[in-house]
Design a protein around this motif. Structure first.
Motif, short mmCIF file in Angstrom:
data_model
loop_
_atom_site.label_atom_id
_atom_site.label_comp_id
_atom_site.label_asym_id
_atom_site.label_seq_id
_atom_site.Cartn_x
_atom_site.Cartn_y
_atom_site.Cartn_z
N THR A 102 0.83 -1.21 0.00
CA THR A 102 0.00 0.00 0.00
C THR A 102 0.86 1.26 0.00
O THR A 102 0.62 2.20 -0.77
CB THR A 102 -0.93 0.01 1.23
OG1 THR A 102 -1.75 -1.17 1.22
CG2 THR A 102 -1.82 1.24 1.22
N ALA A 103 1.87 1.27 0.86
CA ALA A 103 2.74 2.46 0.97
C ALA A 103 3.54 2.69 -0.32
O ALA A 103 3.62 3.82 -0.81
CB ALA A 103 3.69 2.29 2.15
N SER A 104 4.12 1.62 -0.87
CA SER A 104 4.96 1.76 -2.07
C SER A 104 4.13 2.14 -3.30
O SER A 104 4.55 2.99 -4.10
CB SER A 104 5.73 0.46 -2.33
OG SER A 104 4.84 -0.64 -2.48
N SER A 105 2.94 1.54 -3.44
CA SER A 105 2.09 1.88 -4.60
C SER A 105 1.59 3.32 -4.50
O SER A 105 1.50 4.02 -5.52
CB SER A 105 0.91 0.91 -4.69
OG SER A 105 0.11 0.98 -3.52
N SER A 106 1.28 3.76 -3.28
CA SER A 106 0.84 5.15 -3.09
C SER A 106 1.97 6.12 -3.43
O SER A 106 1.73 7.18 -4.04
CB SER A 106 0.39 5.38 -1.65
OG SER A 106 -0.72 4.57 -1.34
N LEU A 107 3.19 5.76 -3.05
CA LEU A 107 4.34 6.62 -3.34
C LEU A 107 4.58 6.72 -4.85
O LEU A 107 4.82 7.82 -5.38
CB LEU A 107 5.59 6.05 -2.65
CG LEU A 107 6.90 6.83 -2.88
CD1 LEU A 107 6.77 8.26 -2.38
CD2 LEU A 107 8.07 6.12 -2.21
N THR A 155 1.97 11.45 -10.36
CA THR A 155 1.13 12.65 -10.37
C THR A 155 1.96 13.91 -10.50
O THR A 155 1.63 14.82 -11.28
CB THR A 155 0.29 12.71 -9.06
OG1 THR A 155 -0.55 11.57 -8.98
CG2 THR A 155 -0.58 13.97 -9.06
N ILE A 156 3.06 13.99 -9.75
CA ILE A 156 3.95 15.16 -9.81
C ILE A 156 4.54 15.33 -11.21
O ILE A 156 4.57 16.43 -11.76
CB ILE A 156 5.07 15.03 -8.77
CG1 ILE A 156 4.50 15.12 -7.35
CG2 ILE A 156 6.13 16.13 -8.97
CD1 ILE A 156 5.51 14.89 -6.27
N ILE A 157 4.98 14.21 -11.79
CA ILE A 157 5.57 14.25 -13.13
C ILE A 157 4.55 14.73 -14.16
O ILE A 157 4.85 15.57 -15.03
CB ILE A 157 6.12 12.86 -13.53
CG1 ILE A 157 7.31 12.48 -12.64
CG2 ILE A 157 6.53 12.84 -15.01
CD1 ILE A 157 7.75 11.05 -12.79
N LEU A 158 3.32 14.22 -14.06
CA LEU A 158 2.27 14.61 -15.01
C LEU A 158 1.85 16.06 -14.83
O LEU A 158 1.53 16.75 -15.81
CB LEU A 158 1.06 13.68 -14.84
CG LEU A 158 1.26 12.23 -15.26
CD1 LEU A 158 0.02 11.41 -14.96
CD2 LEU A 158 1.61 12.13 -16.74
N VAL A 159 1.85 16.53 -13.57
CA VAL A 159 1.52 17.94 -13.32
C VAL A 159 2.53 18.85 -14.00
O VAL A 159 2.18 19.87 -14.60
CB VAL A 159 1.46 18.22 -11.80
CG1 VAL A 159 1.43 19.73 -11.55
CG2 VAL A 159 0.23 17.58 -11.18
N ILE A 187 -3.95 13.78 -11.41
CA ILE A 187 -4.45 13.19 -10.16
C ILE A 187 -5.12 11.85 -10.44
O ILE A 187 -4.86 10.85 -9.77
CB ILE A 187 -5.44 14.13 -9.46
CG1 ILE A 187 -4.75 15.44 -9.09
CG2 ILE A 187 -6.03 13.47 -8.21
CD1 ILE A 187 -5.68 16.50 -8.53
N GLY A 188 -5.98 11.83 -11.46
CA GLY A 188 -6.69 10.60 -11.81
C GLY A 188 -5.76 9.49 -12.25
O GLY A 188 -5.88 8.35 -11.80
N TYR A 189 -4.79 9.83 -13.10
CA TYR A 189 -3.83 8.82 -13.58
C TYR A 189 -2.96 8.30 -12.43
O TYR A 189 -2.67 7.11 -12.35
CB TYR A 189 -2.94 9.41 -14.68
CG TYR A 189 -3.61 9.52 -16.02
CD1 TYR A 189 -4.26 8.42 -16.59
CD2 TYR A 189 -3.59 10.72 -16.73
CE1 TYR A 189 -4.87 8.53 -17.81
CE2 TYR A 189 -4.20 10.83 -17.97
CZ TYR A 189 -4.84 9.73 -18.51
OH TYR A 189 -5.47 9.81 -19.74
N GLY A 190 -2.55 9.21 -11.54
CA GLY A 190 -1.72 8.80 -10.41
C GLY A 190 -2.44 7.84 -9.48
O GLY A 190 -1.90 6.81 -9.07
N LEU A 191 -3.70 8.17 -9.16
CA LEU A 191 -4.49 7.31 -8.28
C LEU A 191 -4.79 5.96 -8.92
O LEU A 191 -4.74 4.91 -8.26
CB LEU A 191 -5.80 8.02 -7.90
CG LEU A 191 -5.69 9.21 -6.97
CD1 LEU A 191 -7.04 9.90 -6.82
CD2 LEU A 191 -5.17 8.77 -5.60
#
Length: 270
Positions: free
Chosen positions: A109-114, A120-124, A133-137
């Motif tokens: 859970t922790a690694s996949s969230s990271l 998300t940061i890269i796409l922003v 945000i959607g792609y990251g989640l």
């Protein structure tokens, strides 16, 4: 939505799997696990369908023009898909916890969230705006699902014996669900209602003081809540292996420790 959609299934699934694991009834363990996961999949599917249907009315509800709708709706649909998949992941984590593998589910859970956060940061930075945000989640949910399902299969595939799931087991979950639904609704309805009453009936300044004092006890309560939830699987496993009477003795000892520590905390904070 997912808070109420869970119906308390996660904790039930963990305890049932852990108890069967302690009793070494591995054939029933596999059936119980899959039955719980199937129920989560059905609930998740309902959530996603409902989310997609409601998304069609968002432009009219919030009076959005075409340009605004094209910016908001696609990311929203991705978030709905990610949330639905995360709900299924909850069942896999519950099974792994019941199999006394909480470290695996926590690390995954922790690694996949990271990873999802970094994406998300890269796409922003590459001007994907809300879609990032959607792609990251969604990516985070997919990675977690693959890894959780992989470790679940490694642990339980050897227990497979012709039958995959049991409708009676699914029905037993649904019979207990109304109790959990009532508990969740009452908890949500009563949350912070005392602050509202103090603000309306007494004085807003008193609200700030009360909220500060309440926050300290909430932190203590959350700490005890985390500890008690972490004991669900080991206690169920112990009860399955050694019987109810031995389990009862352990529970009474744990209750005495919790009660003593809470009293000490109360006097210390008072």
């Amino acid at each position: 939505w997912l808070y109420f959609l869970d119906l308390g299934l996660g904790s039930m699934l963990t305890q049932r799997v852990s108890k069967l694991y302690g009793k070494k009834k591995f054939d029933k363990l596999f059936i119980e696990s899959i039955s719980g996961i199937v129920l989560f999949i059905i609930s998740s599917f309902m959530f996603v369908i409902l989310g997609f249907l409601l998304s069609k009315f968002i432009p009219s509800i919030f009076d959005l023009n075409d340009i605004e709708s094209k910016k908001i709706i696609p990311p929203l649909l991705l978030v709905i898909l990610a949330s639905g998949l995360n709900f299924i992941n909850t069942s896999l984590k519950a099974c792994l916890n019941g199999l006394l593998m909480p470290l695996y589910s926590s690390i995954i859970t922790a690694s996949s969230s990271l990873i999802g956060f970094l994406v998300t940061i890269i796409l922003v930075k590459n001007s994907y705006e809300l879609l990032s945000i959607g792609y990251g989640l969604l990516l985070s949910s997919i990675i977690a699902f693959i890894l959780l399902f992989y470790f679940f299969l490694i642990k339980t595939a050897k227990f497979y014996n012709k039958k995959i799931y049991d409708t009676n087991s699914i029905k037993s979950y649904l019979k207990l669900s109304p109790i959990f639904i009532l508990s969740r609704f009452s908890k949500a309805a009563s949350k912070d209602v005392d602050l509202l009453l103090i603000t309306l009936l007494i004085n807003p300044e008193i609200t700030v003081i009360f909220m500060t004092a309440k926050r300290v006890f909430e932190i203590m309560f959350n700490g005890f809540n985390i500890l008690s939830n972490s004991l669900l699987a080991p206690l169920s496993n112990f009860g399955g292996e050694h019987g109810f009477l031995q389990q009862k003795k352990i529970i009474i000892k744990i209750f005495k420790i919790f009660f003593s520590v809470s009293i000490l905390f109360y006097f210390f904070l008072s």
